[in-house]
Design a protein around this motif. Structure first.
Motif, short mmCIF file in Angstrom:
data_model
loop_
_atom_site.label_atom_id
_atom_site.label_comp_id
_atom_site.label_asym_id
_atom_site.label_seq_id
_atom_site.Cartn_x
_atom_site.Cartn_y
_atom_site.Cartn_z
N GLY A 69 0.82 -1.21 0.00
CA GLY A 69 0.00 0.00 0.00
C GLY A 69 0.84 1.25 0.00
O GLY A 69 0.63 2.18 -0.79
N ASP A 70 1.83 1.29 0.88
CA ASP A 70 2.71 2.45 0.98
C ASP A 70 3.54 2.60 -0.29
O ASP A 70 3.82 3.72 -0.73
CB ASP A 70 3.61 2.31 2.20
CG ASP A 70 4.36 3.59 2.53
OD1 ASP A 70 3.72 4.66 2.51
OD2 ASP A 70 5.56 3.52 2.80
N ARG A 72 2.59 1.74 -3.32
CA ARG A 72 1.70 2.32 -4.34
C ARG A 72 1.58 3.83 -4.12
O ARG A 72 1.60 4.60 -5.08
CB ARG A 72 0.32 1.66 -4.27
CG ARG A 72 0.33 0.17 -4.59
CD ARG A 72 -1.07 -0.42 -4.48
NE ARG A 72 -1.01 -1.88 -4.44
CZ ARG A 72 -1.42 -2.63 -3.41
NH1 ARG A 72 -1.95 -2.04 -2.35
NH2 ARG A 72 -1.31 -3.93 -3.44
N ASN A 73 1.43 4.24 -2.87
CA ASN A 73 1.37 5.67 -2.58
C ASN A 73 2.63 6.38 -3.06
O ASN A 73 2.58 7.47 -3.64
CB ASN A 73 1.19 5.91 -1.08
CG ASN A 73 -0.16 5.45 -0.56
OD1 ASN A 73 -1.09 5.22 -1.34
ND2 ASN A 73 -0.28 5.32 0.74
N SER A 157 -6.64 -3.95 -5.56
CA SER A 157 -5.45 -3.22 -5.98
C SER A 157 -4.56 -3.98 -6.96
O SER A 157 -3.59 -3.42 -7.45
CB SER A 157 -4.62 -2.80 -4.76
OG SER A 157 -4.34 -3.92 -3.95
N PHE A 173 -3.59 4.65 0.03
CA PHE A 173 -3.78 3.43 0.81
C PHE A 173 -3.31 3.61 2.25
O PHE A 173 -2.35 4.33 2.52
CB PHE A 173 -3.00 2.27 0.18
CG PHE A 173 -3.51 1.84 -1.16
CD1 PHE A 173 -4.56 0.94 -1.27
CD2 PHE A 173 -2.96 2.35 -2.33
CE1 PHE A 173 -5.04 0.56 -2.51
CE2 PHE A 173 -3.43 1.97 -3.57
CZ PHE A 173 -4.47 1.07 -3.66
N ASN A 175 -2.25 1.53 6.07
CA ASN A 175 -1.17 0.59 6.38
C ASN A 175 -1.67 -0.80 6.73
O ASN A 175 -0.88 -1.67 7.10
CB ASN A 175 -0.31 1.11 7.53
CG ASN A 175 -1.04 1.15 8.86
OD1 ASN A 175 -2.26 1.30 8.90
ND2 ASN A 175 -0.32 1.02 9.94
N HIS A 177 -2.85 -4.49 5.69
CA HIS A 177 -2.67 -5.35 4.53
C HIS A 177 -2.81 -6.82 4.95
O HIS A 177 -2.10 -7.27 5.85
CB HIS A 177 -1.29 -5.15 3.90
CG HIS A 177 -1.03 -6.08 2.74
ND1 HIS A 177 -1.65 -5.92 1.52
CD2 HIS A 177 -0.26 -7.19 2.65
CE1 HIS A 177 -1.25 -6.89 0.70
NE2 HIS A 177 -0.40 -7.67 1.36
N GLU A 180 -6.43 -3.12 2.58
CA GLU A 180 -6.22 -1.73 2.19
C GLU A 180 -7.13 -1.32 1.03
O GLU A 180 -7.45 -0.13 0.87
CB GLU A 180 -4.76 -1.48 1.81
CG GLU A 180 -4.28 -2.11 0.52
CD GLU A 180 -3.74 -3.52 0.66
OE1 GLU A 180 -2.85 -3.89 -0.10
OE2 GLU A 180 -4.21 -4.24 1.56
N ASP A 181 -7.58 -2.30 0.23
CA ASP A 181 -8.44 -1.99 -0.92
C ASP A 181 -9.83 -1.51 -0.48
O ASP A 181 -10.25 -0.41 -0.86
CB ASP A 181 -8.57 -3.20 -1.83
CG ASP A 181 -7.24 -3.83 -2.17
OD1 ASP A 181 -6.22 -3.13 -2.11
OD2 ASP A 181 -7.21 -5.03 -2.49
#
Length: 580
Positions: A69-70, A72-73, A157, A173, A175, A177, A180-181
């Motif tokens: 997630g991080d 992707r950010n 995601s 997103f 944190n 997991h 997160e989606d």
């Protein structure tokens, strides 16, 4: 519309090659960029990415491991487009994918979409069986397979898109997991954005996992759902219970054999026969049909048991998610300000379209939130006096915030240790009189406060604690204001407080620093320091706000895994504060 494709990767250079090869076959004629984010891998994809320098507009970034997630950010912050498309690294992209996405967005624009997944003929039989279990109408209702049955679709995601505007407003997103989606989808809904399923924008999702990893994955899915239900109860659905009801029903079916009732087990038998038949016909292979029965069994039992465990711990026992399931939470780094804090080593490939950038970070990173502007120095025209900036310092029990406070003191910066100063304030005659009046003469001994007796009264008694705080907090606030005046010749002063956010005193600070440490390390520290039990420390942590909430409210983060690295981060932050 300018597309930026963002792909996090962790130790999978072979997957990246397959994905990039598939993008080379696209029929889409407009320019698009590809952003590869290496999430702390030990098997680098940089060499693979470099091979596509003359073929794609592609960038490569290396960062420390902080979860998909991080990452992707991170990629979306670095991307240049106005609409981000996110893939998992184990996806293969059909040549008409981007054209299909553009067609859908042109016909009926949404700020976030998701697409289904399918299996290629080249996939292994187990991969095809897992794909069936994850996409079939007989298991998930066909949601992942492209049959939209939800009034509000929650993109996954591995295949989703999000506009730059939606990303910036939602901060991307979180944190957790997995999970997160749906977390992002719900937050987008609350912000007024729409989501939609693009049924024809599918990818081939390879899922390079074995049976053991698949069981672990779906078990985590099950654990995440009650956490999301707690966060967003208005979006909880009874259908989320189906895998758990499957497990409970199976257990009861075996018990019914003791009463000579076998029809419940026959229903389960017929269901798996149906799985076998449908999968065998769909995949034209009875072996895949057999594997599909195994996949569905693992899917339902893994998810169902995980859901039940999480429901008991989160809903019934009221445990904090981060304490109950630390494995579901990554340490999130706000990466948008990395360039401000650390040197970025850029190695440019001699090709017109590829920029390979390796972001070199220390093992413990200093983080500045992207939405925090530099603190402005406040002056008055008449006096031209620089206002002393008040910096809040906080952290959970065992995080090491007091150690950091003493380190800051050693550098000549005044630090107000709230716990120590509050004890002094409570001994002031006028305050001691108020406390005695409120709680009785028995809490004093020789005109001194008996803290143990007072603690016994307010501990686990919210009303009594509220009464005490109503006496102490205003007095401490006034004491702190006087303390600041005594140190107004300093450009910054620091207020260390465990309950900086809970008390609301963070509102009086120009900036807030939170010290964040993994829960297991915090527990270990406090058990040794206080010679107490694991259970007591866990209870104290549960009674505090979560690190996630601290991070969301803080301007600066110190990740304290080792004292030396924490000191380096502290020096960086102090330098920024003193020169802003």
């Amino acid at each position: 519309m300018n597309f930026s494709i963002v792909i996090p990767v962790y130790n999978r250079p072979d997957e990246i090659k397959e994905l990039l090869d598939s993008l080379l076959t696209t029929t889409y004629t407009r320019p698009f960029e590809v952003v590869i984010v290496e999430d702390g891998s030990t098997l680098s994809s940089k060499e693979i990415v470099t091979q596509y320098s003359n073929k794609l507009d592609i960038s490569y970034y290396f960062k420390e491991n902080s979860g998909p997630g991080d990452s992707r950010n991170f990629g979306m912050i670095k991307a240049k487009g106005d609409y981000f498309i996110i893939f998992d690294s184990d996806c293969i992209i059909p040549n008409n994918y981007l054209s299909e996405v553009e067609r859908e967005l042109t016909a009926n624009y949404v700020d976030c979409f998701g697409g289904p997944d399918k299996a290629l003929p080249s996939f292994s039989n187990i991969q095809k069986a897992i794909n069936f279990a994850m996409t079939s109408f007989l298991t998930t209702g066909g949601i992942r397979g492209g049959s939209e049955k939800l009034t509000k679709f929650q993109p996954r995601s591995f295949n989703m898109g999000i506009s730059k505007a939606a990303f910036e407003q939602s901060n991307g997103f979180g944190n957790i997991h997995p999970g997160e989606d749906p977390d992002l989808s719900i937050r987008l809904w609350k912000l007024g954005f729409q989501t939609r399923l693009f049924s024809n924008a599918f990818v081939y999702h390879k899922r390079r996992i074995n049976w053991e990893k698949f069981s672990l994955q779906v078990n985590k899915f099950g654990k995440a759902r009650p956490i999301l239900n707690q966060w967003y109860p208005e979006y909880a659905k009874l259908t989320f219970w189906l895998p758990s009801l499957f497990v409970i029903g199976l257990f009861l079916s075996f018990l019914s054999l003791l009463l000579l009732f076998d029809w419940p087990l026959k229903i389960y038998f017929l269901y798996f026969i149906l799985i076998f038949v449908v999968s065998s016909v769909q995949n034209k292979n009875p072996l895949i049909g057999f594997y599909s029965m195994i996949a569905v069994w693992k899917q339902f039992t893994g998810y169902g048991m995980g859901f039940l465990e999480s429901f008991i711990k989160i809903k019934l026992l009221k445990n904090k998610p981060e304490v109950a399931f630390p494995e579901l939470f990554f340490t999130v780094s706000n990466v948008s300000a990395i360039n401000e804090l650390e040197s970025e080593v850029k190695s440019r490939v001699e090709a017109p379209k590829l920029t390979v950038q390796e972001v070199v970070k220390p093992k413990v990173e200093t983080i500045i939130k992207p939405d925090v502007q530099p603190i402005q120095t406040s002056t008055t025209i008449k006096e031209a006096v620089v206002k002393t900036k008040i910096i809040g310092l906080t952290g959970g029990i065992g995080s090491g915030k007091t150690t950091i406070a003493h380190y800051i003191q050693s550098k000549g910066i005044p630090v107000y240790i709230s716990d120590v100063e509050a004890k002094k304030v409570m001994e002031l005659p006028e305050i001691l009189t108020k406390i005695t009046t409120a709680f009785g003469e028995e809490i004093t001994s020789n005109q001194q406060l008996n803290r143990e007796k007072l603690a016994g009264i307010v501990f686990n008694n919210p009303e009594q604690l509220k009464k005490l705080n109503a006496i102490v907090h205003p007095a401490v606030k006034k004491h702190f204001e006087q303390w600041v005046k005594q140190h107004q010749n300093h450009s910054i002063v620091v207020k260390e407080a465990a309950i900086l956010f809970e008390s609301g005193s963070y509102k009086d600070c120009d900036a807030v620093i939170s010290v964040i440490t993994p829960i297991d390390l915090r527990i270990e520290r406090v058990v040794k320091r206080d010679n107490t039990t694991l259970e007591k420390v866990q209870q104290r942590i549960i009674n505090q706000i979560s690190d996630e909430e601290r991070i969301s409210k803080s301007d600066y983060i110190i990740r304290n895994l080792s004292l030396e690295e924490a000191k380096k981060q502290t020096d960086q932050i102090l330098n920024l504060l003193e020169n802003s």
